[in-house]
Design a protein around this motif. Structure first.
Motif, mmCIF file in Angstrom:
data_model
loop_
_atom_site.group_PDB
_atom_site.id
_atom_site.type_symbol
_atom_site.label_atom_id
_atom_site.label_comp_id
_atom_site.label_asym_id
_atom_site.label_seq_id
_atom_site.Cartn_x
_atom_site.Cartn_y
_atom_site.Cartn_z
ATOM 1 N N ARG A 175 -8.198 1.325 -13.574
ATOM 2 C CA ARG A 175 -8.212 -0.104 -12.883
ATOM 3 C C ARG A 175 -9.517 0.034 -11.719
ATOM 4 N N ASN A 176 -10.389 -0.582 -12.116
ATOM 5 C CA ASN A 176 -11.709 -0.401 -11.112
ATOM 6 C C ASN A 176 -12.253 1.007 -11.238
ATOM 7 N N ASN A 177 -12.400 1.659 -10.114
ATOM 8 C CA ASN A 177 -12.816 3.095 -10.182
ATOM 9 C C ASN A 177 -11.591 4.018 -10.025
ATOM 10 N N VAL A 178 -10.242 3.684 -10.269
ATOM 11 C CA VAL A 178 -9.172 4.724 -10.090
ATOM 12 C C VAL A 178 -8.828 4.779 -11.439
ATOM 13 N N THR A 179 -8.482 6.137 -11.792
ATOM 14 C CA THR A 179 -7.953 6.522 -13.261
ATOM 15 C C THR A 179 -6.623 6.993 -12.654
ATOM 16 N N THR A 180 -5.367 6.779 -13.118
ATOM 17 C CA THR A 180 -4.219 7.306 -13.116
ATOM 18 C C THR A 180 -3.385 8.089 -14.477
ATOM 19 N N THR A 238 -2.089 12.704 -11.992
ATOM 20 C CA THR A 238 -3.298 13.109 -11.515
ATOM 21 C C THR A 238 -3.781 11.725 -11.159
ATOM 22 N N ILE A 239 -4.583 11.445 -9.971
ATOM 23 C CA ILE A 239 -5.239 10.350 -9.681
ATOM 24 C C ILE A 239 -6.702 10.698 -9.267
ATOM 25 N N VAL A 240 -7.693 10.102 -9.910
ATOM 26 C CA VAL A 240 -9.070 10.189 -9.819
ATOM 27 C C VAL A 240 -9.523 9.032 -9.282
ATOM 28 N N VAL A 241 -10.149 9.033 -8.272
ATOM 29 C CA VAL A 241 -10.954 8.001 -7.529
ATOM 30 C C VAL A 241 -12.451 8.266 -7.777
ATOM 31 N N ASP A 242 -13.085 7.440 -8.604
ATOM 32 C CA ASP A 242 -14.345 7.728 -8.963
ATOM 33 C C ASP A 242 -15.497 7.039 -7.949
ATOM 34 N N GLU A 243 -16.451 7.732 -7.258
ATOM 35 C CA GLU A 243 -17.347 7.082 -6.388
ATOM 36 C C GLU A 243 -16.776 6.271 -5.313
ATOM 37 N N PRO A 244 -15.781 6.778 -4.542
ATOM 38 C CA PRO A 244 -15.525 6.042 -3.322
ATOM 39 C C PRO A 244 -16.849 5.849 -2.309
ATOM 40 N N ALA A 245 -17.598 6.867 -2.329
ATOM 41 C CA ALA A 245 -18.844 6.966 -1.828
ATOM 42 C C ALA A 245 -19.984 7.306 -3.038
ATOM 43 N N PRO A 246 -21.259 7.266 -2.903
ATOM 44 C CA PRO A 246 -22.200 7.521 -3.971
ATOM 45 C C PRO A 246 -22.081 9.192 -4.041
#
Length: 276
Positions: A62-67, A80-88
């Motif tokens: 969902r958006n930039n979050v993968t669970t 495992t929770i991955v947040v892709d590019e919360p900052a550049p």
């Protein structure tokens, strides 16, 4: 070539993939399905001799979050929770396993044009802290990978490596196991049109004064079929053929022969991965 030096795990990765990836000594079946809402469910089973292992993995993006949530036959629940590019250039990874209360870990990865950094910390009272960093470019880079146990006050891992690459050649040298082993690897693209490549890895242990040499090659028979082979100085020879009979669905047959124990039967492995 990829922009920037990447992470420490990228040092020597091309050679490792060529020599070891997709070789299968067991029987493995994987199938992935997608729900109407976009949830990916992957079921896999592996037969190891008389033992059968299975797991079910659910992935939601969902958006930039993968669970990712996985349950296996031993009743372990991994998340495992991955947040892709919360900052550049930044990626945050949070993982834990139930019922292991000491498995929680938070990892941050940062990629820059001239650096790649990954740091992680266990979510316990006395955590293990890991740091790896690479500086350089996509042509030449140098890096280190260390882990520190805050409970004992000792370094549990100290590695270092250098990497050199151009359009068709990648060479890497790493010092592992707190300086006890030296690994040198080489990957060369011979013919890009047929994905033909050769690779080699030499491992030297200073404590035992032993060398392990592995060489391998790969070649695409056609756009959907690839063959690979490898052999080492211990007399073990492996080969596989992999066919993509539909997009992202792979069928792989691999085998291993030990020339120093020719009286023993060869080992064969099968892997089938199905994706819609």
């Amino acid at each position: 070539m990829v922009k920037g030096p990447g992470l420490y795990t990228d040092i020597g990765k091309k050679a490792r993939d060529l020599l070891y990836r997709d070789y299968q000594g067991d029987h493995k079946f994987t199938i992935t399905t997608y729900s109407p809402t976009g949830v990916a469910i992957t079921s896999s089973g592996t037969k190891k001799g008389d033992l059968f292992l299975a797991d079910v993995n659910t992935q939601l993006k969902r958006n930039n979050v993968t669970t990712d949530i996985k349950v296996d036959t031993n009743s372990n629940l991994s998340t495992t929770i991955v947040v892709d590019e919360p900052a550049p250039g930044l990626k945050a990874i949070f993982s834990f396993k139930v019922p292991d209360q000491r498995s929680g870990k938070l990892e941050l990865q940062y990629l820059h044009d001239y650096a790649g950094v990954s740091t992680s910390i266990g979510l316990t009272a006395n955590p293990i802290v890991n740091f790896s960093g690479v500086v350089g470019t996509n042509v030449a880079s140098i890096g280190t990978d260390v882990s520190f146990d805050t409970k004992t006050g000792n370094f549990t891992k100290v590695n270092a490596g250098i990497n050199f690459s151009n359009a068709d050649l990648i060479a890497a040298l790493t010092l592992n196991d707190k300086g006890d082993s030296l690994n040198a690897s080489y990957y060369h693209i011979v013919k890009p049109l047929t994905n033909t490549a050769v690779g080699a890895e030499v491992k030297h242990s200073f404590s035992t004064n032993e060398n392990t040499i592995t060489v391998g090659t790969q070649h695409a028979l056609d756009p959907l079929t690839t063959v690979k082979a490898r052999i080492d100085n211990l007399g073990k020879a492996n080969a596989l053929i992999q066919h993509e009979w539909r997009p992202k669905s792979l069928f792989t047959i691999s085998g291993e022969v030990d020339s120093k124990a020719i009286d023993k039967s060869a080992k064969f492995g099968l892997a089938l991965a199905l994706k819609p």
